[in-house]
Enzyme design. Structure first.
Site, short mmCIF file in Angstrom:
data_model
loop_
_atom_site.label_atom_id
_atom_site.label_comp_id
_atom_site.label_asym_id
_atom_site.label_seq_id
_atom_site.Cartn_x
_atom_site.Cartn_y
_atom_site.Cartn_z
CG ASP A 34 0.83 -7.33 13.26
OD1 ASP A 34 1.40 -8.27 12.83
OD2 ASP A 34 -0.73 -6.68 12.09
CE LYS A 56 3.69 -9.23 4.54
NZ LYS A 56 2.75 -9.53 5.33
CG MET A 168 -1.74 -3.71 1.67
SD MET A 168 -2.69 -4.68 1.84
CE MET A 168 -4.35 -4.23 3.22
N1 SAH Z 1 -4.01 -1.39 10.28
C1 SAH Z 1 -3.92 -0.63 9.40
C2 SAH Z 1 -3.37 -1.08 8.13
C3 SAH Z 1 -2.36 -2.20 7.44
S1 SAH Z 1 -2.62 -2.75 5.84
C4 SAH Z 1 -3.99 1.23 9.73
O1 SAH Z 1 -5.57 1.41 10.14
O2 SAH Z 1 -3.60 1.94 8.86
C5 SAH Z 1 -0.97 -2.11 5.89
C6 SAH Z 1 -0.76 -0.93 4.35
O3 SAH Z 1 -1.48 0.18 5.25
C7 SAH Z 1 0.59 -0.50 3.91
O4 SAH Z 1 0.28 -1.11 2.76
C8 SAH Z 1 -0.14 1.29 3.80
O5 SAH Z 1 -1.08 0.83 2.85
C9 SAH Z 1 -1.12 1.43 5.19
N2 SAH Z 1 -0.13 2.24 6.28
C10 SAH Z 1 0.12 1.91 7.38
N3 SAH Z 1 1.24 2.39 8.18
C11 SAH Z 1 1.00 3.48 6.89
C12 SAH Z 1 2.16 4.71 6.68
N4 SAH Z 1 2.70 5.05 8.27
N5 SAH Z 1 2.34 5.66 6.32
C13 SAH Z 1 1.46 5.75 5.15
N6 SAH Z 1 0.85 3.93 4.43
C14 SAH Z 1 0.48 3.71 5.38
#
Ligand code: SAH
Length: 251
Positions: A34, A56, A168
């Site tokens: 992903d 994407k 997000m």
């Molecule tokens: N399953 C993921 C979240 C997916 S939704 C989790 O548990 O972390 C995607 C969102 O996750 C992004 O828009 C951002 O808000 C956050 N995100 C994911 N990785 C990140 C990172 N390394 N630093 C900051 N935000 C992150």
């Protein structure tokens, strides 16, 4: 027997991936990767594994969810083990729940392997303990995306007085801040936004609710980022200062 795993790859730093995740990854014939998964984690996959990027970002069009599930089913039915790698935790805003449902509907069992979610890792990366008891009785993970299930009830969330951790949320940060202020959240509530947490390019902005969207846009912060709103965000300042002091002392 072929197997299916939904694996959380953690927030970015590959050392934050679990042992269980790396072991499952090492067994997969096919790895579906992903957005937001650090490609370095693929060092744990077999050299001969088929690796498919379905995200994407990086100029690739996003593979529709149904297409991803169809690919998983195709490989599984051909007897190949499939690891579905997701950023953070597969069941936190990762659509892992939908994939599990689709696989179950096709009569396929899937093992869920947790990952460290960005909503905890990103605040921690700048020293924010999301439930510090001097500041909050709990934490709410909420999407700022506003799509799918609709707009969160920001006024109801303000009333909980809990730490808000927004995933997000960057594109709509201005609207979110306005909604929180309109719901009576104090203008001086501490806030933090952390971009690319736990990666070498990690950056963050600290501020207060009033003007926070401007602070973030002036700093040029974008996705992926986590926004933390609540008293706990004030603890980042001290932690960051301490980190800077330690860096000064480094040989
Ligand atoms: N399953 C993921 C979240 C997916 S939704 C989790 O548990 O972390 C995607 C969102 O996750 C992004 O828009 C951002 O808000 C956050 N995100 C994911 N990785 C990140 C990172 N390394 N630093 C900051 N935000 C992150």
């Amino acid at each position: 027997m072929s197997r299916a795993w939904l694996i959380g790859a953690g927030p970015g730093d590959i050392e934050l991936m679990t042992l269980k995740a790396t072991r499952a990854l090492a067994r997969a014939d096919v790895v579906l990767v992903d957005d937001l998964v650090n490609p370095e984690v693929l060092q744990f996959a077999r050299a001969d594994a088929l690796v498919v990027y379905v995200g994407k970002r990086g100029g690739h069009p996003s593979t529709p969810q149904a297409g991803i599930v169809a690919q998983m089913l195709e490989h599984l039915q051909a007897g190949r083990s499939v690891a579905r790698l997701k950023g953070g935790d597969p069941f936190v805003f990762g659509r892992g729940g939908e994939e599990q449902q689709a696989l179950h509907a096709a009569g396929i069992e899937v093992d869920i392997i947790n990952g460290i979610t960005a909503g905890i890792a990103a605040p921690a990366a700048i020293g924010i303990p999301v439930t510090h008891r001097d500041h909050a009785q709990g934490v709410v993970f909420v999407t700022g995306h506003g799509a799918g299930s609709g707009e969160p009830d920001w006024a109801a969330l303000v009333a909980t007085r809990m730490t808000l951790v927004i995933y997000m949320g960057m594109q709509r940060l201005n609207d979110i801040v306005e909604a929180l202020l309109a719901a009576g959240m104090r203008a001086d509530t501490p806030c933090a936004a952390i971009e690319s947490a736990t990666r070498p390019e990690q950056r963050h902005v600290l501020g207060h609710l009033n003007g926070f969207a401007d602070d973030v846009s002036r700093a040029g912060l974008g996705s992926p980022a986590i926004v933390v709103i609540g008293g706990v965000a004030s603890l980042a300042l001290a932690a960051t200062a301490a980190a800077a002091a330690n860096a000064d002392r480094a040989p």
